[in-house]
Design an enzyme around this catalytic site. Structure first.
Site, short mmCIF file in Angstrom:
data_model
loop_
_atom_site.label_atom_id
_atom_site.label_comp_id
_atom_site.label_asym_id
_atom_site.label_seq_id
_atom_site.Cartn_x
_atom_site.Cartn_y
_atom_site.Cartn_z
N LYS A 55 0.84 -1.20 0.00
CA LYS A 55 0.00 0.00 0.00
C LYS A 55 0.88 1.25 0.00
O LYS A 55 1.89 1.29 0.72
CB LYS A 55 -0.91 -0.03 1.24
N SER B 37 -9.75 1.94 2.86
CA SER B 37 -8.85 2.67 1.99
C SER B 37 -7.82 1.81 1.25
O SER B 37 -7.24 2.27 0.27
CB SER B 37 -8.10 3.72 2.81
N SER C 291 -9.94 -0.45 7.02
CA SER C 291 -9.35 -0.33 5.68
C SER C 291 -8.66 -1.56 5.12
O SER C 291 -8.31 -1.57 3.95
CB SER C 291 -8.37 0.83 5.66
N1 GLN Z 1 -13.29 4.38 6.42
C1 GLN Z 1 -12.55 4.76 7.58
C2 GLN Z 1 -12.10 6.21 7.45
O1 GLN Z 1 -12.32 6.78 6.43
C3 GLN Z 1 -11.39 3.84 7.80
C4 GLN Z 1 -10.17 4.17 7.02
C5 GLN Z 1 -9.00 3.32 7.39
O2 GLN Z 1 -9.14 2.29 8.06
N2 GLN Z 1 -7.83 3.78 7.01
O3 GLN Z 1 -11.55 6.75 8.36
#
Ligand code: GLN
Length: 473
Positions: free
Chosen positions: A71, A147, A171
């Site tokens: 990532k 994400s 994410s």
């Molecule tokens: N959807 C969550 C957010 O936008 C989680 C994102 C993540 O785990 N990086 O904060």
């Protein structure tokens, strides 16, 4: 095609001398050239470096010769790092390896490719990437989740063997569910965060995204352990996560929390959950109805704490220390202001503004301190539950993967969809998403749906053996 295979099967072929690590890189290059333009999972790749490393790979090591996609918020020395932000795009080359990358290398693995994400990991569709759109391999009109959507998509599309993602509020698990792969968020502290670009430091964890449960265990084995560079990393307990993986579920008590089945959960998702839970019961587990009474406050708590930490963490992007710098500023403050206004996308700005607000004097106690108290109650819900059950089962997300742009002008709806995943980060406990079925979309595509399994602190081994049972059913 070697690119379609798991770590486990490639390792068997490598050690038997049937293939070489370079063969795997060649196969991935062909697969990426064929498919990635349509999927958009990668932001960058460097086949030459990977091929050089493959030539020198030590096959006696546990991940010897296996390429892993990373990532693009995890530092890999000498490679560009963007966090899918204009702030860093074309303006930052990592000067060092994150600890997880050092550990992967020590296990013989080869980092190959940088995967797309929501900008600075803020989002759940990958649609907040300022660089490109990633499509769900099961249905390109839909998002891969986020994400870590790039990591999930490349593993699902067989343009990677396995990947690393990061999980602050879901994410890893949510895109894994949407793309039909395995995604594991380790217990807070299991894996060093050194070299992961910080979003919300008390919630972030790096974890494996893989084609199989066995692969998740292998990758987890490689990346865990104490790191003096991350004071929140835990003492290594030397767990071999593959050891108990075939243990089955006989006699395990699996909690089903009633609060995770509100009206927000799509009936088709509920049906897959019920079917999978029934199979686990038939395999010898006992299903136990439980309550996690503070669940309804989890989303609000998370969206105070995570932006608060983000507003602090992202202050380092000032146009001076990292990335792009605005031109012709009038003075220093103007340089900060312009660089940040130009560099950050809308969602990142929203989080910084929200976070700065909840931390400001006068509101700090009402929001931030209050949220920390609720966080303690949420954690207590889980500790109480794990006094009676071995693990907890739930959906990963209320729906299968949405269409691109579906909630684009409605951040609240998108935030609410994190309901099943964020409590685990607030509590620090581990969670896994394992493929459980598919639902048919209105256009007839089959959209993957995962089952989430949550465990007590450091309970990854239990999660993996339940997940492996689900995988085999
Ligand atoms: N959807 C969550 C957010 O936008 C989680 C994102 C993540 O785990 N990086 O904060």
């Amino acid at each position: 095609m070697l690119s379609t295979e798991s770590i486990t099967s490639l390792r068997a072929k490598l050690t038997a001398g049937e293939i070489t690590p370079v063969d795997i890189i060649d196969s991935l290059e062909a697969s990426i050239n064929e498919k990635d333009a349509a999927i958009g999972g990668y932001l960058a790749f460097d086949f030459d470096t990977a091929r050089e490393e493959a030539k020198n790979a030590d096959l006696s090591l546990p991940l010897g010769g296996i390429p892993i996609a990373i990532k693009d918020n995890i530092n890999v020395k000498g490679q560009p790092l963007t966090c899918a932000s204009k702030f860093l795009e074309g303006a930052f080359i990592s000067p060092y390896d994150a600890t997880v990358i050092t550990k992967l290398r020590e296990a013989g693995a080869i980092p190959l490719g940088r995967t797309n994400l929501d900008e600075f990991a803020m989002g759940s569709t990958s649609g907040n990437s300022a660089i490109k759109r990633t499509n769900n391999p099961a249905d390109p009109s839909r998002v891969p989740g986020g994400s870590s959507g790039g990591s999930a998509a490349v593993v699902a599309a067989d343009t990677a063997i396995a990947a690393l993602g990061s999980d602050t509020g879901g994410s890893i698990r949510q895109p894994a569910s949407h793309c039909g792969i395995v995604g594991l968020k380790p217990s807070y502290g299991r894996v060093s965060r050194y070299g992961l670009v910080a979003f919300a430091s008390s919630l972030d964890q790096i974890g494996p995204m893989t084609k199989s449960v066995d692969d998740a265990a292998l990758l987890l084995n490689a990346i865990t352990g104490y790191d003096p560079a991350d004071s929140t990393s835990l003492e290594d307990d030397n767990t071999d996560f593959t050891a108990d993986i075939d243990g089955g579920v006989k006699g395990l008590k699996l909690g089903v929390p009633k609060e995770y089945f509100s009206d927000a959960i799509d009936p088709a998702i509920k049906a897959i959950f019920d079917e999978t839970a029934a199979k686990l019961e038939a395999a010898g587990a006992e299903l136990v109805p439980i309550s996690l009474p503070h669940t309804e406050y989890a989303v609000a708590t998370y969206y105070i704490i995570a932006p608060a930490e983000a507003s602090s963490n992202l202050s380092r992007f000032d146009g001076i220390r990292y990335g792009n710098r605005a031109e012709n500023p009038e003075n220093l403050i103007d340089l900060y202001r312009k660089s940040r206004a130009q560099g950050f996308g809308a969602e990142v700005k929203r989080r910084i503004i929200l976070g700065t607000y909840v931390l400001s004097s006068g509101y700090h106690d009402a929001y931030y301190t209050k949220a920390q108290k609720v966080r303690t109650l949420i954690r207590k819900d889980f500790t109480d539950a794990f006094a009676n059950v071995d693990a907890i089962l739930s959906p990963v997300a209320p729906t299968a993967a949405p269409k691109h742009g579906e909630n684009a002008d409605d951040p609240l709806t998108e935030y609410l969809a994190d309901i099943c995943t964020i409590a685990a980060n607030l509590a620090g406990i581990p969670g896994i998403s394992v493929p459980a079925g598919t639902v048919e979309s209105d256009s007839g595509t089959k959209l993957p749906v995962g089952l989430q399994i949550l465990g007590p602190d450091l309970g990854e081994s239990i999660l993996l053996k339940i997940a492996k049972t689900v995988e085999s059913l």
